[in-house]
Scaffold this motif. Sequence first.
Motif, short mmCIF file in Angstrom:
data_model
loop_
_atom_site.label_atom_id
_atom_site.label_comp_id
_atom_site.label_asym_id
_atom_site.label_seq_id
_atom_site.Cartn_x
_atom_site.Cartn_y
_atom_site.Cartn_z
N THR A 37 0.85 -1.19 0.00
CA THR A 37 0.00 0.00 0.00
C THR A 37 0.88 1.23 0.00
O THR A 37 1.88 1.29 0.72
CB THR A 37 -0.90 0.04 1.25
N LEU A 38 0.53 2.21 -0.81
CA LEU A 38 1.16 3.53 -0.75
C LEU A 38 0.29 4.40 0.16
O LEU A 38 -0.82 4.77 -0.21
CB LEU A 38 1.28 4.15 -2.14
N TRP A 39 0.80 4.70 1.36
CA TRP A 39 0.08 5.53 2.31
C TRP A 39 0.51 6.98 2.14
O TRP A 39 1.71 7.28 2.12
CB TRP A 39 0.34 5.08 3.75
N CYS A 40 -0.45 7.89 2.03
CA CYS A 40 -0.17 9.29 1.71
C CYS A 40 -0.83 10.23 2.71
O CYS A 40 -2.02 10.08 3.03
CB CYS A 40 -0.68 9.64 0.31
N THR A 41 -0.06 11.19 3.19
CA THR A 41 -0.59 12.32 3.95
C THR A 41 -0.27 13.59 3.17
O THR A 41 0.32 13.53 2.08
CB THR A 41 0.01 12.40 5.36
N ASP A 42 -0.60 14.73 3.73
CA ASP A 42 -0.30 15.99 3.06
C ASP A 42 1.21 16.20 2.89
O ASP A 42 1.65 16.85 1.95
CB ASP A 42 -0.88 17.17 3.85
#
Length: 248
Positions: free
Chosen positions: A218-223
């Motif tokens: 999974t590619l986990w993304c935040t700001d």
Amino acid sequence: MTTDTSTAPEPSFGERLRTGFGLLGPRHPRHTLTVEQADTLTLPIGDDGVVVGVNTEGQPAVLGVNRPTPYDMVLIGGLWTAQVLALRAAATGARVAVETGRAQAWMPMVHAMGGGQNGLAVYDVGRVPPQGASAGTPVLVVRDCGMRPPRGRVASAPWQSVLTLLPYLSPVAPRLMRQARLVGVQRVSPDEAAEIGRVLALPRPEIDSLPSLQDGVTLWCTDRDRQYVMTQATDAEVGLLGVARRMD
């Protein structure tokens, strides 16, 4: 610089007994530290939360689910990953409420955890009651409601995080991604990858990688941050949920 070694006179034996300090113990020299030595005392302390897998450096990747502020997450991916996250959140002491239109897919987990009495309960879509989340009893609401999930009756709140599972990109996905504090993306088609990249402002190499991600990645993304994570199931999780898979 050293710590201050000047002290008041030692209290008498009787005074120590009256103040609750008890008998005198072994006597040791006082310790002093220089400014340069202070840095050597730092301890490696990781984030507190659910271990969702390992990153590209092989280090544990931790998702802080239990928070004192509302926290919305979106996972564009497979049911398997959402279920592993739910199991691990329950193992940390959180109560997990699953809102789903496919209860049969979640019931093996409910039975394995004691019939819903030990941290995980399943509800029909739109039927999740107020959870009464608090610092002592944090809650994770998992919304497994298909491609177009309706607005939930139970929203994120202090100590109550919400994870919305989307099997694929849908017309409502861009809005949900923009509102979320954290977005996870598993393998998607090139067209979906391009749209996700536009919404999340992903660099071209990461957009190009999304159609070829392995099962369980999974590619986990935040700001401000992006991280590839491989979720590795334990033997117990494999026995209950099977091996990692993107499709169900």
